[in-house]
Enzyme design. Structure first.
Site, PDB file in Angstrom:
ATOM      1  N   GLY A   8       0.720  -0.943  -0.115  1.00 56.03           N
ATOM      2  CA  GLY A   8       0.342   0.191  -0.093  1.00 56.03           C
ATOM      3  C   GLY A   8       0.379   0.913  -0.403  1.00 56.03           C
ATOM      4  N   GLY A  11      -0.179   4.765  -0.548  1.00 53.30           N
ATOM      5  CA  GLY A  11      -1.659   5.599  -0.540  1.00 53.30           C
ATOM      6  C   GLY A  11      -1.114   6.527   0.712  1.00 53.30           C
ATOM      7  N   TYR A 140     -15.145  -1.574   6.914  1.00 56.16           N
ATOM      8  CA  TYR A 140     -14.026  -1.488   7.006  1.00 56.16           C
ATOM      9  C   TYR A 140     -13.307  -1.168   9.415  1.00 56.16           C
ATOM     10  CZ  TYR A 140      -9.826   2.140   8.174  1.00 56.16           C
ATOM     11  OH  TYR A 140      -8.530   2.176   8.327  1.00 56.16           O
ATOM     12  N   LYS A 144     -10.914  -4.159  10.856  1.00 53.52           N
ATOM     13  CA  LYS A 144      -9.759  -4.154  11.902  1.00 53.52           C
ATOM     14  C   LYS A 144     -10.138  -4.291  13.075  1.00 53.52           C
ATOM     15  CE  LYS A 144      -7.410  -1.233   9.068  1.00 53.52           C
ATOM     16  NZ  LYS A 144      -6.194  -1.574   8.301  1.00 53.52           N
TER      17      LYS A 144
END
Length: 195
Positions: A8, A11, A140, A144
């Site tokens: 990632g 990002g 999300y 998590k």
């Protein structure tokens, strides 16, 4: 110098973390990976295209680079995740599982961020304890919480050195919004607020 892998890397966090890690450890020590890697990161050190949900691709990157430390930042953020919850589960949890398994096989340590989205609206407000009710209302947040538990499991079961931190909303001055709930705070060049 340790060999460091960043997933990632393109990002909001990765685009600022990779240059800092390269400054500290040397350009060659940090492999920046993402689905697509911008030229700004590519021009300063090694890069690779990586889909963390592809177990073969993850294995190949780990075998070729042999990282000692991994910063796993690849994820679909909250607003994007709500548009496609199944894809958010695949990227956020299956991708994390693939990387954790590779870390186990290569004795790599892992840092992966969590989020205050893991708490949900029923958590105590001020101060919110470290161990408390976690009933998130977004996919999300659910990923998590599950990701935190998965990292705990890999540490307890296999001894993988896993670390994390629950970030608040992140807004980058150097990177365009990426689909999180805090994206409303950023403005694009024409002055419109992203949707």
């Amino acid at each position: 110098m340790p060999r460091i892998l960043v997933t990632g890397a393109a990002g909001q966090i990765g685009s600022e973390l990779v240059p800092m890690l390269r400054e500290l450890h040397g350009d060659a020590a940090v492999l920046a990976t993402d689905l697509t890697v911008p030229a700004t990161i590519e021009s300063q050190g090694p890069v690779a295209t990586l889909d963390c949900t592809d177990p073969r691709a993850v294995r190949e990157v780990f075998q070729a680079f042999r990282p000692e430390r991994v910063y796993h930042l690849a994820a679909l953020l909250s607003a994007v995740g709500e548009r496609d919850p199944q894809r958010a589960w695949i990227v956020n949890l299956d991708g994390l599982r693939m990387v954790l398994e590779a870390c186990r096989e290569h004795s790599s340590s892992l840092f992966t961020p969590s989020s205050i989205a893991a708490f949900g609206p029923d958590a105590p407000r001020d101060p919110t304890p470290q161990d408390t009710l976690q009933r998130p209302t977004s996919i999300y947040g659910v990923t998590k919480v599950a990701g935190e538990l998965l990292c705990d499991y890999y540490h307890a079961r296999y001894g993988v050195d896993t670390r994390g931190v629950r970030y608040p909303g992140v807004v980058s001055f150097a990177h365009p919004p990426g689909g999180g709930t805090t994206d409303f705070a950023a403005r694009v060049d024409d002055g419109d607020v992203p949707t």
